[in-house]
Design an enzyme around this catalytic site. Sequence first.
Site, PDB file in Angstrom:
ATOM      1  N   PHE A 201       1.110  -1.250  -0.172  1.00 38.05           N
ATOM      2  CA  PHE A 201      -0.374  -0.081  -0.370  1.00 38.05           C
ATOM      3  C   PHE A 201       1.103   1.320   0.119  1.00 38.05           C
ATOM      4  O   PHE A 201       0.101   2.269  -0.620  1.00 38.05           O
ATOM      5  CB  PHE A 201      -0.726  -0.460   1.245  1.00 38.05           C
ATOM      6  CG  PHE A 201      -2.094   1.333   1.824  1.00 38.05           C
ATOM      7  CD1 PHE A 201      -3.269   1.218   0.651  1.00 38.05           C
ATOM      8  CD2 PHE A 201      -1.491   1.839   1.988  1.00 38.05           C
ATOM      9  CE1 PHE A 201      -3.990   2.286   1.036  1.00 38.05           C
ATOM     10  CE2 PHE A 201      -1.700   3.394   3.002  1.00 38.05           C
ATOM     11  CZ  PHE A 201      -3.201   3.891   1.676  1.00 38.05           C
ATOM     12  N   ASP A 202       2.153   1.441   0.896  1.00 42.66           N
ATOM     13  CA  ASP A 202       3.359   2.486   0.556  1.00 42.66           C
ATOM     14  C   ASP A 202       3.301   2.657  -0.285  1.00 42.66           C
ATOM     15  O   ASP A 202       3.122   4.219  -0.366  1.00 42.66           O
ATOM     16  CB  ASP A 202       4.315   2.201   1.940  1.00 42.66           C
ATOM     17  CG  ASP A 202       3.278   1.754   3.503  1.00 42.66           C
ATOM     18  OD1 ASP A 202       2.550   0.736   3.813  1.00 42.66           O
ATOM     19  OD2 ASP A 202       3.979   3.237   4.721  1.00 42.66           O
ATOM     20  N   THR A 203       3.678   1.454  -0.735  1.00 43.34           N
ATOM     21  CA  THR A 203       4.556   2.003  -2.559  1.00 43.34           C
ATOM     22  C   THR A 203       3.692   2.406  -2.883  1.00 43.34           C
ATOM     23  O   THR A 203       4.407   3.144  -3.977  1.00 43.34           O
ATOM     24  CB  THR A 203       4.902   0.767  -2.743  1.00 43.34           C
ATOM     25  OG1 THR A 203       6.537  -0.081  -1.685  1.00 43.34           O
ATOM     26  CG2 THR A 203       6.123   1.108  -3.590  1.00 43.34           C
TER      27      THR A 203
END
Length: 439
Positions: A201-203
């Site tokens: 999700f972050d990437t």
Amino acid sequence: MTALSGPRAAVQTRSSSAGAVLDVVIPVYNEESDLGPCVRRLHAHLTAHFPYPFRITVADNASADGTLAVAEALAAELPEVGVRHLDAKGRGRALSAAWSASSAPVLAYMDVDLSTDLAALLPLVAPLISGHSDLAIGTRLARTSRVVRGVKREVISRAYNLLLRGALAARFSDAQCGFKAIRADVAARLLPHVRDTGWFFDTELLVLAQRAGLRIHEVPVDWVDDPDSRVDIVATALADLRGMGRLGRALVTGALPLAELRAQLGRAPLTAEPGRLGTTQQLGGVQQLGGARQPGRVPLVALSAQVPVGLPRQLVRFAAVGVASTLAYLLLFVATRGVLGAQPANLLALLLTAVANTAANRRLTFGITGSRHAGRHHAQGLLAFALGLALTSGALAVLHAVTAVPARPVELAVLVAANLAATALRFVLLRLGMHHRRG
């Protein structure tokens, strides 16, 4: 809507003093023992050092122990603490749900273990409150960061971020640090386009923000690894690779509305104001150096970042990229060897790192930017990949013919030797294809 030409409006804090300016989300799954001390420590730090109203939201990912009960007790004890429960697991799912439901203008998250020193929290969110930046991340890979963790996790982290730079052209340094913040207006536009609900999700959020022309602020952090971390490294690595492939396809095929997002959120290029021109200027495609007008489309800043064509410098840079690529290759091979087998794991690891290696050498070693001839260069890189695959697969085949079940260190040593030969061949092929002179 048109792209912004300057900073966004600062968060209005005086008129909304009753509401939280910052909402810090803590995603948790089966953390009943650590949750209480974590939240109390974070609450005490924010009360003592954060100058604006704040909120702490515990996002429970379908915990099967007493985590939810602990969170509800904390919410009853501390007025600034709230709880959000989800029936399905996934850190990305928890963050997306908690951020979407929050009324705070600045949103953040951190891991429950508080591995990151909380002194970095105000520097993280201050540029978002002022409107200077759109997202902010903590980075463990800056020179001024202080990090305590094992060699295995260090290699994994650096190899992963190297792959991101090569495969997805990421310009941020640390995609995985569990210490990030985003403006709520930006989150509202980006979150509907982020598909991953887990660790990728972050990437995905950061790559989308970068492609949309948003400003990502980075803060060096002090970070101490949690020895009790429950993250399955192999499963997470495989999920990240699948996420990179999916996101790469979406970027190539145009499935993401990047132009629309850039028009809504992106920052327009700066324009020079009369009387404020320096010795280096770029006006209407004409470059000015100390008042002398020279035609050209490349700004001096970009020109100075290009690499001289001299062979010694190219060799040094190629070697540095090669070392990083080899580490990433070995990491991917080890991560997938037990699941796929030796030859398929070698094929997958070599293919992914070959694409990243070509992109990195194109920019860093040979100083080529832009999309011109990119397809041809990657085709040459794939030719080098095919030759490297033949060398490494042949070496593996010979080793397994000699020893039915070779020791893993021996297998890795043979692959390193084969990769060294493949690397020398790759340099010759890439230099022949990419070597160019600058005026």
